[in-house]
Design an enzyme around this catalytic site. Structure first.
Site, PDB file in Angstrom:
ATOM      1  N   HIS A 103       0.799  -1.234   0.000  1.00 61.42           N
ATOM      2  CA  HIS A 103       0.000   0.000   0.000  1.00 61.42           C
ATOM      3  C   HIS A 103       0.833   1.287   0.000  1.00 61.42           C
ATOM      4  O   HIS A 103       0.504   2.255   0.693  1.00 61.42           O
ATOM      5  CB  HIS A 103      -0.959   0.002   1.197  1.00 61.42           C
ATOM      6  CG  HIS A 103      -2.052  -1.033   1.115  1.00 61.42           C
ATOM      7  ND1 HIS A 103      -2.576  -1.500  -0.068  1.00 61.42           N
ATOM      8  CD2 HIS A 103      -2.731  -1.696   2.107  1.00 61.42           C
ATOM      9  CE1 HIS A 103      -3.524  -2.390   0.183  1.00 61.42           C
ATOM     10  NE2 HIS A 103      -3.630  -2.532   1.485  1.00 61.42           N
ATOM     11  N   HIS A 177      -9.608   2.379   0.275  1.00 62.73           N
ATOM     12  CA  HIS A 177      -9.559   1.194   1.128  1.00 62.73           C
ATOM     13  C   HIS A 177     -10.688   1.169   2.166  1.00 62.73           C
ATOM     14  O   HIS A 177     -10.496   0.723   3.296  1.00 62.73           O
ATOM     15  CB  HIS A 177      -8.186   1.125   1.812  1.00 62.73           C
ATOM     16  CG  HIS A 177      -7.745  -0.254   2.164  1.00 62.73           C
ATOM     17  ND1 HIS A 177      -8.406  -1.042   3.080  1.00 62.73           N
ATOM     18  CD2 HIS A 177      -6.717  -0.995   1.710  1.00 62.73           C
ATOM     19  CE1 HIS A 177      -7.778  -2.197   3.180  1.00 62.73           C
ATOM     20  NE2 HIS A 177      -6.753  -2.200   2.371  1.00 62.73           N
ATOM     21  N   ASP A 249      -8.753 -12.513   0.259  1.00 62.92           N
ATOM     22  CA  ASP A 249      -7.831 -11.382   0.171  1.00 62.92           C
ATOM     23  C   ASP A 249      -7.165 -11.514  -1.191  1.00 62.92           C
ATOM     24  O   ASP A 249      -5.967 -11.774  -1.292  1.00 62.92           O
ATOM     25  CB  ASP A 249      -6.812 -11.433   1.322  1.00 62.92           C
ATOM     26  CG  ASP A 249      -5.949 -10.179   1.386  1.00 62.92           C
ATOM     27  OD1 ASP A 249      -6.192  -9.255   0.578  1.00 62.92           O
ATOM     28  OD2 ASP A 249      -5.040 -10.129   2.229  1.00 62.92           O
ATOM     29  N   GLU A 313     -11.611  -3.158  -3.347  1.00 61.70           N
ATOM     30  CA  GLU A 313     -10.620  -2.171  -3.768  1.00 61.70           C
ATOM     31  C   GLU A 313     -10.379  -2.308  -5.269  1.00 61.70           C
ATOM     32  O   GLU A 313      -9.831  -3.307  -5.720  1.00 61.70           O
ATOM     33  CB  GLU A 313      -9.309  -2.400  -3.019  1.00 61.70           C
ATOM     34  CG  GLU A 313      -9.464  -2.412  -1.515  1.00 61.70           C
ATOM     35  CD  GLU A 313      -8.336  -3.191  -0.851  1.00 61.70           C
ATOM     36  OE1 GLU A 313      -7.180  -2.774  -0.960  1.00 61.70           O
ATOM     37  OE2 GLU A 313      -8.619  -4.234  -0.242  1.00 61.70           O
TER      38      GLU A 313
HETATM   39  C1  BGC Z   1      -4.640  -6.351   1.565  1.00 62.72           C
HETATM   40  C2  BGC Z   1      -4.518  -7.132   2.845  1.00 62.72           C
HETATM   41  C3  BGC Z   1      -4.121  -6.183   3.931  1.00 62.72           C
HETATM   42  C4  BGC Z   1      -5.167  -5.112   4.047  1.00 62.72           C
HETATM   43  C5  BGC Z   1      -4.892  -4.091   5.104  1.00 62.72           C
HETATM   44  C6  BGC Z   1      -5.698  -5.324   1.749  1.00 62.72           C
HETATM   45  O1  BGC Z   1      -5.815  -4.569   0.607  1.00 62.72           O
HETATM   46  O2  BGC Z   1      -4.906  -7.163   0.471  1.00 62.72           O
HETATM   47  O3  BGC Z   1      -3.613  -8.187   2.711  1.00 62.72           O
HETATM   48  O4  BGC Z   1      -3.955  -6.848   5.168  1.00 62.72           O
HETATM   49  O5  BGC Z   1      -5.309  -4.476   2.823  1.00 62.72           O
HETATM   50  O6  BGC Z   1      -3.691  -3.498   4.925  1.00 62.72           O
END
Ligand code: BGC
Length: 348
Positions: A103, A177, A249, A313
Site C-alpha cells: 500500500h 480502502h 484477500d 478495492e
Molecule cells: C490487503 C490485505 C491487507 C489489508 C490491510 C488489503 O488490501 O490485500 O492483505 O492486510 O489491505 O492493509
C-alpha cells in the site's frame, strides 16, 4: 458543503467535509489520507447508519495500519521483494509487509495531508484533494501530482475520480480502502452479506499474498461469486488460497465488455435491505474480508473483530510489474492517469 476543523498533522490543518449524496445518504471525508471517514446510508425503512469502519479522531488515522477508508498510493497492495525495475533501473521500496511492500509504504498517500478545495461541478459541490509526491518519496521515481475528487452520483452514491501526472515514467495504482458493513459499522460480522462479483477469473497468490501470475477460472472454486452468495458460505473451506489469505484477500479480473465504467460488484444485506454496487474503470478488484482486524477500537466505541468489514478495492492487479501479461500500471512521463470508481448505495 459543511466543513469543520478536525486537528493538525505535519503542521497543517486537517478538516472534515460532509458531502450530500442524495436519497438521504451522506459521506464524511477528510484531507488526511484523502479518506472516507463515514458514509451514512439509509436502509429500507429510511433509517441511516454509518456503513464504513474508521476512527472518531484524527490520531486514529495517523496511527492506523488497517487503511480504513483512505486513498492508497502510490501502489495499492503488494510489490514483491519491495523493489521493482523500470526502464532498466531498480527501485528499492520499504518492506512493510514481511519482505514485501504494501500500500505505498509507511509514508504513503494514506499518511499525507492533502490540499482540499471545494469545487462546483455539474453534479453539485465536490471535494477536490490534491497531493504532490516528490520524486524519490517512498522510493518511487517521478514527481507526481495527484488529485482525488469525491462527488455525489446524485442518487445516493459516492463517485471517486482519480487523476495524476508524472514528469518521469513511474508506476501508479490508486485505490480507496473503505471497509464496509451494510448492517452499520460495529454491528457484527459481514459473513451474511450476499456478494456478486462480475468476474470470471481471479489471480491466485502464493503464501505471501503475491499473485503467482496465473489467471484462473473461478468455476468450481470458493472464488465463484458470479451468482450471488453469502460471503461466509465457503470462506473457511479447506484450500491453500483461503489459507494463504486467512479468508478472501484476492484480486478478481473485472468482466469487461467495453472500456469505461462497468459494474464490478454488488453486495446485499437482507436484514437492512441496503445494497452496495461498485462500478469502476479499473481492470481488477481486491475483495478482502477484514481477516487481519483483531479487536480494533473504532468509531463510537465499536470494536472491529476479524471479518467485521469487507473491502472492494478497485485497482491494477497486485505486483503487476512482475507479470508482463497483467494490465500495466506504468504511468509514462507526461501522460495522464485517470480512473473512476463509484460506490452506489440503495435499499430494497
Ligand atoms: C490487503 C490485505 C491487507 C489489508 C490491510 C488489503 O488490501 O490485500 O492483505 O492486510 O489491505 O492493509
Amino acid at each position: 458543503m459543511e466543513r469543520k476543523t478536525w486537528g493538525t498533522a505535519s503542521g497543517r490543518q486537517v478538516e472534515l467535509f460532509t458531502l450530500d449524496l442524495g436519497q438521504g445518504n451522506r459521506a464524511v471525508l477528510t484531507n488526511f489520507g484523502a479518506a472516507l471517514v463515514s458514509l451514512y446510508a439509509v436502509d429500507s425503512r429510511g433509517t441511516a447508519a454509518d456503513v464504513v469502519l474508521g476512527y472518531d479522531s484524527l490520531e486514529g488515522y495517523e496511527q492506523c495500519d488497517k487503511y480504513f477508508g483512505v486513498t492508497v498510493g502510490r501502489y495499492a497492495n503488494r510489490i514483491g521483494g519491495a523493489q521493482f525495475t523500470l526502464g532498466g533501473k531498480v527501485y528499492k521500496l520499504a518492506a512493510n509487509d514481511g519482505q514485501n511492500h504494501l500500500h505505498g509504504g509507511p509514508g504513503g498517500f494514506a499518511k499525507r495531508v492533502w490540499e482540499p478545495e471545494v469545487i462546483s461541478t455539474a453534479a453539485g459541490e465536490a471535494l477536490k484533494l490534491r497531493y504532490f509526491s516528490p520524486a524519490g518519496e517512498e522510493g518511487y521515481p517521478g514527481n507526481v501530482q495527484v488529485e482525488v475528487v469525491y462527488s455525489s452520483t446524485g442518487t445516493g452514491g459516492l463517485r471517486i475520480d482519480y487523476a495524476a501526472t508524472s514528469d518521469e515514467d513511474t508506476v501508479l495504482n490508486l485505490t480507496n480502502h473503505a471497509y464496509f458493513n451494510l448492517a452499520g459499522q460495529g454491528q457484527g460480522l459481514i459473513l451474511d452479506h450476499e456478494l456478486t462479483l462480475y468476474a470470471d477469473f481471479f489471480t491466485p497468490t502464493d503464501a505471501e499474498s503475491l499473485p503467482t501470475g496465473e489467471i484462473v477460472s473461478v468455476a468450481g472454486t470458493p472464488f465463484d461469486f458470479r451468482a450471488k452468495a453469502p460471503i461466509g458460505a465457503r470462506i473457511d473451506e479447506d484450500c491453500d488460497q483461503l489459507r494463504f489469505g486467512k479468508g478472501y484477500d484476492h484480486n478478481w479480473v473485472v468482466r469487461r465488455t467495453e472500456p469505461g465504467l462497468c459494474l464490478a460488484a454488488r453486495v446485499e444485506h437482507a436484514e437492512s435491505g441496503r445494497i452496495l454496487e461498485v462500478l469502476t474503470t479499473k481492470p481488477g478488484i481486491q475483495f478482502y474480508t477484514g481477516n487481519y482486524l483483531d479487536g480494533v477500537q473504532g468509531k463510537g466505541g465499536a470494536v472491529y473483530e476479524r471479518r467485521s468489514g469487507f473491502c472492494l478495492e478497485t485497482q491494477y492487479f497486485p505486483n503487476s510489474l512482475r507479470h508482463g501479461h497483467f494490465p500495466s500500471p506504468i504511468l509514462r512521463a507526461g501522460e495522464r492517469y485517470q480512473h473512476t470508481t463509484i460506490y452506489q448505495f440503495s435499499s430494497k
